[in-house]
Design a protein around this motif. Structure first.
Motif, PDB file in Angstrom:
ATOM      1  N   LYS A 167       0.821  -1.209   0.000  1.00 55.51           N
ATOM      2  CA  LYS A 167       0.000   0.000   0.000  1.00 55.51           C
ATOM      3  C   LYS A 167       0.857   1.262   0.000  1.00 55.51           C
ATOM      4  CE  LYS A 167      -4.005   2.051   2.334  1.00 55.51           C
ATOM      5  NZ  LYS A 167      -4.978   1.896   3.455  1.00 55.51           N
ATOM      6  N   TYR A 168       1.999   1.191   0.707  1.00 59.87           N
ATOM      7  CA  TYR A 168       2.902   2.346   0.812  1.00 59.87           C
ATOM      8  C   TYR A 168       4.314   1.939   0.362  1.00 59.87           C
ATOM      9  CZ  TYR A 168      -0.894   3.822   3.898  1.00 59.87           C
ATOM     10  OH  TYR A 168      -2.125   4.127   4.421  1.00 59.87           O
ATOM     11  N   PRO A 169       4.486   1.656  -0.915  1.00 56.76           N
ATOM     12  CA  PRO A 169       5.823   1.237  -1.397  1.00 56.76           C
ATOM     13  C   PRO A 169       6.820   2.376  -1.292  1.00 56.76           C
ATOM     14  CG  PRO A 169       4.372   1.679  -3.253  1.00 56.76           C
ATOM     15  CD  PRO A 169       3.511   1.758  -2.029  1.00 56.76           C
ATOM     16  N   LEU A 170       8.086   2.013  -1.263  1.00 59.64           N
ATOM     17  CA  LEU A 170       9.126   3.033  -1.323  1.00 59.64           C
ATOM     18  C   LEU A 170       9.046   3.760  -2.662  1.00 59.64           C
ATOM     19  CD1 LEU A 170      12.063   0.940   0.175  1.00 59.64           C
ATOM     20  CD2 LEU A 170      10.728   2.702   1.345  1.00 59.64           C
ATOM     21  N   ASP A 171       9.359   5.029  -2.636  1.00 54.32           N
ATOM     22  CA  ASP A 171       9.231   5.866  -3.829  1.00 54.32           C
ATOM     23  C   ASP A 171      10.384   5.576  -4.787  1.00 54.32           C
ATOM     24  OD1 ASP A 171       9.092   7.984  -5.702  1.00 54.32           O
ATOM     25  OD2 ASP A 171       8.099   9.269  -4.232  1.00 54.32           O
ATOM     26  N   ASN A 172      10.069   5.031  -5.950  1.00 61.34           N
ATOM     27  CA  ASN A 172      11.098   4.658  -6.926  1.00 61.34           C
ATOM     28  C   ASN A 172      11.828   5.854  -7.531  1.00 61.34           C
ATOM     29  OD1 ASN A 172      10.756   1.900  -6.637  1.00 61.34           O
ATOM     30  ND2 ASN A 172       9.324   1.718  -8.344  1.00 61.34           N
ATOM     31  N   ARG A 173      11.341   7.059  -7.261  1.00 58.42           N
ATOM     32  CA  ARG A 173      12.087   8.243  -7.712  1.00 58.42           C
ATOM     33  C   ARG A 173      13.421   8.354  -6.983  1.00 58.42           C
ATOM     34  NH1 ARG A 173       8.597  13.225  -6.327  1.00 58.42           N
ATOM     35  NH2 ARG A 173       8.374  11.963  -4.424  1.00 58.42           N
ATOM     36  N   PHE A 174      13.493   7.760  -5.800  1.00 55.67           N
ATOM     37  CA  PHE A 174      14.698   7.859  -4.974  1.00 55.67           C
ATOM     38  C   PHE A 174      15.723   6.842  -5.471  1.00 55.67           C
ATOM     39  CE2 PHE A 174      11.723  10.251  -2.733  1.00 55.67           C
ATOM     40  CZ  PHE A 174      12.301  10.922  -1.660  1.00 55.67           C
ATOM     41  N   VAL A 175      16.429   7.228  -6.522  1.00 48.66           N
ATOM     42  CA  VAL A 175      17.435   6.356  -7.121  1.00 48.66           C
ATOM     43  C   VAL A 175      18.796   6.588  -6.482  1.00 48.66           C
ATOM     44  CG1 VAL A 175      18.621   5.736  -9.261  1.00 48.66           C
ATOM     45  CG2 VAL A 175      16.166   6.247  -9.288  1.00 48.66           C
ATOM     46  N   LYS A 176      19.112   7.856  -6.199  1.00 45.75           N
ATOM     47  CA  LYS A 176      20.367   8.172  -5.536  1.00 45.75           C
ATOM     48  C   LYS A 176      20.285   7.776  -4.059  1.00 45.75           C
ATOM     49  CE  LYS A 176      21.623  12.080  -8.520  1.00 45.75           C
ATOM     50  NZ  LYS A 176      21.950  13.533  -8.553  1.00 45.75           N
ATOM     51  N   TYR A 177      21.404   7.923  -3.374  1.00 44.76           N
ATOM     52  CA  TYR A 177      21.504   7.495  -1.988  1.00 44.76           C
ATOM     53  C   TYR A 177      20.605   8.321  -1.067  1.00 44.76           C
ATOM     54  CZ  TYR A 177      23.476   6.623   2.612  1.00 44.76           C
ATOM     55  OH  TYR A 177      23.627   6.306   3.934  1.00 44.76           O
ATOM     56  N   GLY A 178      19.887   7.634  -0.172  1.00 40.80           N
ATOM     57  CA  GLY A 178      19.278   8.280   0.966  1.00 40.80           C
ATOM     58  C   GLY A 178      17.817   8.669   0.870  1.00 40.80           C
ATOM     59  N   THR A 217      27.597  11.224   1.375  1.00 41.03           N
ATOM     60  CA  THR A 217      26.868  12.278   2.080  1.00 41.03           C
ATOM     61  C   THR A 217      26.393  13.343   1.106  1.00 41.03           C
ATOM     62  OG1 THR A 217      28.123  11.911   4.120  1.00 41.03           O
ATOM     63  CG2 THR A 217      27.047  14.052   3.862  1.00 41.03           C
ATOM     64  N   GLU A 218      27.262  13.746   0.183  1.00 43.98           N
ATOM     65  CA  GLU A 218      26.884  14.746  -0.813  1.00 43.98           C
ATOM     66  C   GLU A 218      25.744  14.231  -1.688  1.00 43.98           C
ATOM     67  OE1 GLU A 218      31.283  16.887  -1.301  1.00 43.98           O
ATOM     68  OE2 GLU A 218      30.586  15.442  -2.800  1.00 43.98           O
ATOM     69  N   GLU A 219      25.790  12.956  -2.057  1.00 43.76           N
ATOM     70  CA  GLU A 219      24.719  12.375  -2.858  1.00 43.76           C
ATOM     71  C   GLU A 219      23.409  12.386  -2.087  1.00 43.76           C
ATOM     72  OE1 GLU A 219      23.635   8.138  -5.046  1.00 43.76           O
ATOM     73  OE2 GLU A 219      25.725   8.603  -4.554  1.00 43.76           O
ATOM     74  N   GLY A 220      23.484  12.061  -0.792  1.00 46.52           N
ATOM     75  CA  GLY A 220      22.287  12.094   0.035  1.00 46.52           C
ATOM     76  C   GLY A 220      21.716  13.494   0.163  1.00 46.52           C
ATOM     77  N   LEU A 221      22.577  14.491   0.265  1.00 50.01           N
ATOM     78  CA  LEU A 221      22.118  15.877   0.337  1.00 50.01           C
ATOM     79  C   LEU A 221      21.451  16.306  -0.961  1.00 50.01           C
ATOM     80  CD1 LEU A 221      25.164  17.448   2.209  1.00 50.01           C
ATOM     81  CD2 LEU A 221      22.870  17.067   3.139  1.00 50.01           C
ATOM     82  N   GLN A 222      21.951  15.819  -2.091  1.00 55.94           N
ATOM     83  CA  GLN A 222      21.306  16.100  -3.374  1.00 55.94           C
ATOM     84  C   GLN A 222      19.894  15.521  -3.407  1.00 55.94           C
ATOM     85  OE1 GLN A 222      24.042  14.535  -6.321  1.00 55.94           O
ATOM     86  NE2 GLN A 222      25.744  15.655  -5.397  1.00 55.94           N
ATOM     87  N   THR A 223      19.747  14.304  -2.871  1.00 52.38           N
ATOM     88  CA  THR A 223      18.423  13.687  -2.775  1.00 52.38           C
ATOM     89  C   THR A 223      17.525  14.512  -1.857  1.00 52.38           C
ATOM     90  OG1 THR A 223      19.334  11.472  -3.129  1.00 52.38           O
ATOM     91  CG2 THR A 223      17.169  11.608  -2.075  1.00 52.38           C
ATOM     92  N   LEU A 224      18.073  14.926  -0.717  1.00 49.29           N
ATOM     93  CA  LEU A 224      17.299  15.690   0.264  1.00 49.29           C
ATOM     94  C   LEU A 224      16.784  16.992  -0.340  1.00 49.29           C
ATOM     95  CD1 LEU A 224      16.369  15.978   3.219  1.00 49.29           C
ATOM     96  CD2 LEU A 224      18.598  17.004   3.737  1.00 49.29           C
ATOM     97  N   TRP A 225      17.627  17.683  -1.100  1.00 47.57           N
ATOM     98  CA  TRP A 225      17.190  18.946  -1.678  1.00 47.57           C
ATOM     99  C   TRP A 225      16.217  18.725  -2.846  1.00 47.57           C
ATOM    100  CZ3 TRP A 225      17.018  23.591   0.105  1.00 47.57           C
ATOM    101  CH2 TRP A 225      16.677  24.638  -0.753  1.00 47.57           C
ATOM    102  N   GLU A 226      16.469  17.718  -3.634  1.00 48.90           N
ATOM    103  CA  GLU A 226      15.591  17.459  -4.777  1.00 48.90           C
ATOM    104  C   GLU A 226      14.163  17.176  -4.327  1.00 48.90           C
ATOM    105  OE1 GLU A 226      15.330  14.560  -8.740  1.00 48.90           O
ATOM    106  OE2 GLU A 226      17.013  14.367  -7.337  1.00 48.90           O
ATOM    107  N   TYR A 227      14.016  16.475  -3.201  1.00 49.10           N
ATOM    108  CA  TYR A 227      12.684  16.103  -2.723  1.00 49.10           C
ATOM    109  C   TYR A 227      12.334  16.836  -1.432  1.00 49.10           C
ATOM    110  CZ  TYR A 227      13.400  12.523  -6.220  1.00 49.10           C
ATOM    111  OH  TYR A 227      13.656  11.872  -7.404  1.00 49.10           O
TER     112      TYR A 227
END
Length: 291
Positions: A167-178, A217-227
């Motif tokens: 019902k609540y799958p992980l969001d497949n948009r999150f391809v990069k780390y984190g 960490t930088e990749e995770g921050l990119q994910t954090l800002w994108e979403y």
């Protein structure tokens, strides 16, 4: 209870982990179980060859996906492969460090979602990841996690009903780390589904280099800002960045731009500073907003 233990892996040999889990599963009365390991596009052929022996373990199978589809998608794939009513996610580089590990999860029923925590075993004193984890360790205790139950869990070492993951799958948009599990926490909270926290940690012994940890960490921050619109309110760092007024942002970015090269040199050195690490992350995140 029918439990599917789901292990995503990428270039990690999981034989010891699977064997430990099967030994514990056999000792639990009235437990029907399976272990499914999904290989998310490993590139190390020796690892792939070694993991094939997982098929020889009781009730266990190794599924070679063949391409790297990302942290969220491989876990969603595992859900489709599972036969159990209950799912227990464990990362492929984790190790069982508690003789009562599985029993603690089984005894946690009838909760719908249960998180056991994790423990980073002692690492090199010059390793940034170890310094970071050592400082954060008190916040991984059950009492602390229960204070913010939806923000204080990871998809690794999470037991959840299969119907909820469908019902609540992980969001497949999150391809990069984190942060794919952070968004899951938000969805569970919005649905008023309680997360129970227990003391049943998975252990981690391997430490990446400072260079790799900073890059991750930088990749995770990119994910954090994108979403950021999805994750606002579920990340302290993001909330700080978004709450800065224009003057505050200019000051922080000015300091960051002047010092970022020197700060990064420190983080990659044999004497990394957690204080500099925190400043670097905030500056990096704010700079993403100006790029």
């Amino acid at each position: 209870m029918l439990l599917s233990i789901l292990i995503p892996t990428h270039n990690d040999v999981c034989i010891e982990l699977v064997h430990s889990l099967t030994l514990q599963a056999f000792t639990i009365d009235d437990l029907t179980w399976e272990v499914v390991v999904a290989d998310d596009g490993s590139t190390d052929q020796k690892v792939i060859a070694a993991n094939q022996s997982i098929n020889n373990e009781p009730n266990s199978r190794y599924v070679l996906y063949g391409e790297n589809i990302g942290r969220a998608a491989i876990r969603n794939f595992l859900v489709t492969q599972a036969r159990g009513e209950w799912l227990l996610f464990i990362d492929g580089d984790g190790k069982v460090i508690d003789d009562e590990y599985l029993k603690k999860f089984v005894n946690s029923q009838p909760v719908e979602v249960c998180y056991g925590g994790y423990k980073m075993m002692p690492g090199p004193k010059d390793n940034l990841r170890w310094l970071y984890e050592r400082h954060a360790a008190p916040h991984h205790q059950v009492a602390d996690r229960q204070q913010t139950p939806y923000q204080s869990f990871n998809i690794c070492n999470l037991m959840i009903r299969r119907e909820l993951m469908l019902k609540y799958p992980l969001d497949n948009r999150f391809v990069k780390y984190g942060y794919e599990d952070v968004l899951l926490g938000k969805h569970l909270q919005q649905a008023d589904i309680m997360i129970t926290h227990i003391d049943a940690p998975i252990g981690f012994f391997d430490y990446e280099t400072n260079t790799h940890f900073v890059a991750k960490t930088e990749e995770g921050l990119q994910t954090l800002w994108e979403y950021r619109k999805d994750l606002q309110g579920y990340s302290k760092l993001l909330d700080i960045a978004l709450s800065c007024n224009s003057f505050c942002r200019r000051v922080i970015l000015g300091i960051y731009d002047i010092n970022k090269k020197r700060w990064k040199q420190n983080l990659l050195s044999t004497s990394p500073s957690l204080w500099i690490f925190n400043l670097y992350k905030l500056g990096y995140l704010l700079r993403l907003g100006k790029s």
